[in-house]
Scaffold this motif. Structure first.
Motif: not given
Length: 384
Positions: A354-360, A365-366, A373-375
């Motif tokens: 979240n501290s990164w530029p929101r575009q990145v 985060n995704g 989920q998958i390890g």
């Protein structure tokens, strides 16, 4: 709480964390003008999370360039290119800073990737012609280098005015921090060091006299520079040779700087002397920032082979310095600050980007959720 990611208030400027980009010459300018390379070079460090980004040594006069590729601020025409950099840095949360300098006896030299020595015939063929150089005394850097002119009273006045004029352009360009370069064998260091200052007038001999010109210029900059904005000074806390500037000399210099309102001493070393007579290694210059901070009423910045988040954290948490400057490590990894924040647990573990530029940060985060989920990926097991 991470000490490294605690904001630092200097006058009316708040630096969001203690990580600084050290001024690193890029030798990519033409006639002193910043270009798209410089915007990308410095902009990526703002995107990478650094609290303060220091633009490289910027010459206050054409004769004060180290090489033909140096940035400059000897003309109002240089302001727009640097203003674009300052604006971008602010937009993405970094405090814009710039180092003003004069190369003195180390002027008129090759770009490092062409040889890192005095200009020669191969440089002349490229159109890189030499120009006259100045210094505290008529003493060349080494054999084969240009012999500088020892500055007289008129020359000293010209240099002082050039620094003030460049500071005015710095303010017009929108920078929040100014740093005066007094290190690495360049002009003001040539006055400070007994190895290069052979003068017999009021600017040579005793430490008080050798400090005179750097202090006059520092005072002139502090008098002009807006009171709400901080001023730094970079020093060589010791010369390369043990016969030169000592740490005791630098403590006295720092005390004088503190007395005139300088906010931070940026503690590097070396630049005068054929060999480096002191031990070097990871964090080898931190000791000078620590001592000057302890013995004077001034904040310090540590620099030199600081390569890991935990190392930088320990410097600030232990009170050895107030800021940590990262150089080559940041060139290798412009996201050093963001990664340090995660490594030190200074971010929300559920949304570490979240501290990164929101575009990145949105994408990362995704990715983090997918990995949860998958390890983590592992190489396939070898089969026989």
């Amino acid at each position: 709480m991470s000490a490294l990611f605690t904001p630092l208030q200097l006058r009316e400027i708040t630096i969001k964390n203690r990580l600084t980009i050290s001024p690193m010459c890029q030798y990519a300018a033409t006639d002193g003008f910043a270009n798209s390379y410089h915007t990308v070079q410095y902009g990526r460090f703002a995107l990478g999370g650094f609290g303060l980004v220091m633009v490289e040594a910027t010459a206050v006069s054409a004769e004060g360039r180290i090489t033909h590729g140096d940035l400059g601020l000897w003309s109002d025409a240089h302001i727009p290119g640097l203003s674009a950099i300052a604006s971008f840095l602010k937009q993405y949360g970094a405090t814009p800073a710039i180092q003003l300098g004069h190369a003195g006896p180390k002027a008129s030299m090759q770009r490092p990737y062409y040889g890192d020595g005095p200009l020669n015939a191969s440089d002349f063929e490229r159109g890189d012609l030499p120009w006259p150089v100045v210094s505290a005394s008529a003493q060349p850097v080494d054999e084969g280098w240009l012999v500088p002119e020892a500055l007289d009273a008129h020359g000293l006045a010209r240099i002082r005015q050039a620094f003030v004029d460049a500071a005015k352009r710095t303010h017009a360009a929108g920078f929040d921090v100014i740093e005066l370069h007094c290190a690495h064998g360049y002009l003001l260091n040539s006055f400070l060091s007994p190895l290069t200052n052979q003068r017999t007038d009021a600017y040579g001999g005793t430490l008080e006299n050798r400090m005179r010109l750097p202090l006059e210029i520092a005072q002139a900059l502090r008098d002009f520079w807006p009171q709400e904005k901080p001023m730094f000074v970079r020093i060589s806390a010791v010369d390369s040779s043990k016969q030169g500037v000592s740490v005791e000399d630098s403590v006295q210099f720092a005390k004088a700087l503190a007395g005139m309102g300088v906010d931070v001493v940026d503690c590097s070393t070396g630049g005068i002397g054929r060999t480096y007579d002191y031990e070097s290694g990871y964090g080898y210059q931190v000791q000078y920032a620590k001592r000057i901070k302890a013995e004077t009423a001034i904040k310090t910045m540590a620099v030199g082979m600081i390569v890991a988040p935990q190392q930088a954290e320990a410097i600030v948490a232990g009170g050895e310095a107030d800021l940590v400057a990262i150089g080559r490590q940041a060139l290798q990894n412009p996201n050093f600050a963001h990664e340090a924040e995660q490594a030190l647990g200074a971010v929300d573990a559920s949304a570490p980007f979240n501290s990164w530029p929101r575009q990145v940060g949105w994408w990362l985060n995704g990715r983090q959720r997918k990995i949860a989920q998958i390890g983590e990926w592992q190489p396939a097991a070898e089969t026989v």
